[in-house]
Write a protein that holds these residues in place. Sequence first.
Motif, mmCIF file in Angstrom:
data_model
loop_
_atom_site.group_PDB
_atom_site.id
_atom_site.type_symbol
_atom_site.label_atom_id
_atom_site.label_comp_id
_atom_site.label_asym_id
_atom_site.label_seq_id
_atom_site.Cartn_x
_atom_site.Cartn_y
_atom_site.Cartn_z
ATOM 1 N N THR A 213 28.589 108.906 -32.252
ATOM 2 C CA THR A 213 29.831 109.057 -31.476
ATOM 3 C C THR A 213 31.058 108.486 -32.185
ATOM 4 O O THR A 213 32.105 109.112 -32.213
ATOM 5 C CB THR A 213 29.666 108.379 -30.095
ATOM 6 N N MET A 214 30.938 107.298 -32.755
ATOM 7 C CA MET A 214 32.115 106.659 -33.365
ATOM 8 C C MET A 214 32.022 106.531 -34.888
ATOM 9 O O MET A 214 32.855 105.892 -35.505
ATOM 10 C CB MET A 214 32.304 105.251 -32.782
ATOM 11 N N SER A 215 30.999 107.107 -35.485
ATOM 12 C CA SER A 215 30.809 106.846 -36.917
ATOM 13 C C SER A 215 31.405 107.944 -37.796
ATOM 14 O O SER A 215 31.768 109.016 -37.332
ATOM 15 C CB SER A 215 29.305 106.726 -37.239
ATOM 16 N N ARG A 216 31.468 107.662 -39.088
ATOM 17 C CA ARG A 216 31.836 108.682 -40.070
ATOM 18 C C ARG A 216 30.670 109.658 -40.227
ATOM 19 O O ARG A 216 29.530 109.328 -39.930
ATOM 20 C CB ARG A 216 32.095 108.013 -41.421
ATOM 21 N N GLY A 217 31.002 110.843 -40.749
ATOM 22 C CA GLY A 217 29.954 111.827 -40.990
ATOM 23 C C GLY A 217 29.194 111.517 -42.275
ATOM 24 O O GLY A 217 29.777 111.058 -43.256
ATOM 25 N N ILE A 218 27.887 111.745 -42.255
ATOM 26 C CA ILE A 218 27.041 111.552 -43.436
ATOM 27 C C ILE A 218 26.654 112.947 -43.939
ATOM 28 O O ILE A 218 26.058 113.744 -43.210
ATOM 29 C CB ILE A 218 25.763 110.763 -43.081
ATOM 30 N N LYS A 219 27.001 113.224 -45.192
ATOM 31 C CA LYS A 219 26.719 114.557 -45.743
ATOM 32 C C LYS A 219 25.227 114.680 -46.072
ATOM 33 O O LYS A 219 24.645 113.775 -46.683
ATOM 34 C CB LYS A 219 27.568 114.775 -47.000
ATOM 35 N N ILE A 220 24.644 115.790 -45.652
ATOM 36 C CA ILE A 220 23.215 116.040 -45.925
ATOM 37 C C ILE A 220 23.103 117.191 -46.900
ATOM 38 O O ILE A 220 23.804 118.208 -46.788
ATOM 39 C CB ILE A 220 22.471 116.384 -44.613
ATOM 40 N N ASP A 221 22.225 117.040 -47.861
ATOM 41 C CA ASP A 221 21.959 118.113 -48.817
ATOM 42 C C ASP A 221 21.107 119.177 -48.114
ATOM 43 O O ASP A 221 19.968 118.910 -47.743
ATOM 44 C CB ASP A 221 21.181 117.524 -50.015
ATOM 45 N N PRO A 222 21.662 120.396 -47.899
ATOM 46 C CA PRO A 222 20.899 121.431 -47.177
ATOM 47 C C PRO A 222 19.530 121.716 -47.797
ATOM 48 O O PRO A 222 18.590 122.071 -47.109
ATOM 49 C CB PRO A 222 21.795 122.665 -47.253
ATOM 50 N N LYS A 223 19.426 121.502 -49.122
ATOM 51 C CA LYS A 223 18.137 121.772 -49.798
ATOM 52 C C LYS A 223 17.116 120.681 -49.512
ATOM 53 O O LYS A 223 15.920 120.864 -49.746
ATOM 54 C CB LYS A 223 18.346 121.902 -51.307
ATOM 55 N N ALA A 224 17.575 119.520 -49.025
ATOM 56 C CA ALA A 224 16.669 118.385 -48.812
ATOM 57 C C ALA A 224 16.186 118.292 -47.374
ATOM 58 O O ALA A 224 15.602 117.310 -46.958
ATOM 59 C CB ALA A 224 17.351 117.082 -49.204
ATOM 60 N N VAL A 225 16.418 119.361 -46.592
ATOM 61 C CA VAL A 225 16.033 119.331 -45.174
ATOM 62 C C VAL A 225 14.529 119.514 -45.005
ATOM 63 O O VAL A 225 13.929 118.999 -44.072
ATOM 64 C CB VAL A 225 16.818 120.426 -44.397
ATOM 65 N N GLU A 226 13.916 120.227 -45.927
ATOM 66 C CA GLU A 226 12.502 120.560 -45.764
ATOM 67 C C GLU A 226 11.542 119.404 -46.042
ATOM 68 O O GLU A 226 10.353 119.530 -45.878
ATOM 69 C CB GLU A 226 12.134 121.737 -46.692
ATOM 70 N N GLU A 227 12.069 118.259 -46.478
ATOM 71 C CA GLU A 227 11.182 117.186 -46.937
ATOM 72 C C GLU A 227 10.453 116.428 -45.835
ATOM 73 O O GLU A 227 9.576 115.638 -46.092
ATOM 74 C CB GLU A 227 12.001 116.147 -47.742
ATOM 75 N N ILE A 228 10.880 116.589 -44.585
ATOM 76 C CA ILE A 228 10.327 115.752 -43.508
ATOM 77 C C ILE A 228 8.837 116.011 -43.328
ATOM 78 O O ILE A 228 8.415 117.146 -43.262
ATOM 79 C CB ILE A 228 11.065 116.062 -42.169
#
Length: 228
Positions: A213-228
């Motif tokens: 809600t109050m934080s800055r945005g953290i950029k995520i690498d779209p290619k690194a989404v599959e790692e979970i």
Amino acid sequence: MSKLTKNQKLVADKIEAGKAYSLKEASQLVKDITTTKFDASVDIDVRLGVDPRKANQMVRGVVSLPNGTGKVTRVLCLCTPDAEAAAKEAGADYVGLDEYIEKIKGGWTDVDVIITMPSIMGKIGALGPRGLMPNPKSGTVTMDVAKAVREVKQGKIDFKVDKSGIVHTSIGKVSFTAEQIAQNAKEFISTINKLKPTAAKGTYIKSIYLSSTMSRGIKIDPKAVEEI
């Protein structure tokens, strides 16, 4: 520039400028940088390479988040008397018909989601401007209202791309574990991927940001989404 508070400085030091994080890293980081005293929402913003002004590039859909949203969703079920008991049992907060339609016409909006049946849609024209209008595409106009109530209560959300090509929604709370945040985010992103319009050309997912809600945005690498 105004001086950073102690908390803001701590947060600024934790996010590396220009770095794109993996979803796993970002899910932990969003918890680390949130300094609010309340249980802030975790939001995701996905910028898409679509032109939402064109009907064949509209992206909208529903997703059931595996860990729910963490929010209490107030559900009104507008249904015929024979379906009332099942809707109540499924967890609807308000169940009825004419009396609630009258209340809404009078300005009552203490609900988050309205679920109804196809036969009742003609009666509820007053809901459009309030953003509460049920929609068959999001599963809120259905013969099986009890099932729809259960799904919404368990964390089913609907979303659509805005005029600037961004899909924004809340996917949990900072009190969730990093793993729960990551699982919800991954489910949301994979749903958006499946909805890629055939008319969309070039890069589909241009950027992903995670924030609270109050934080800055953290950029995520779209290619690194599959790692979970």
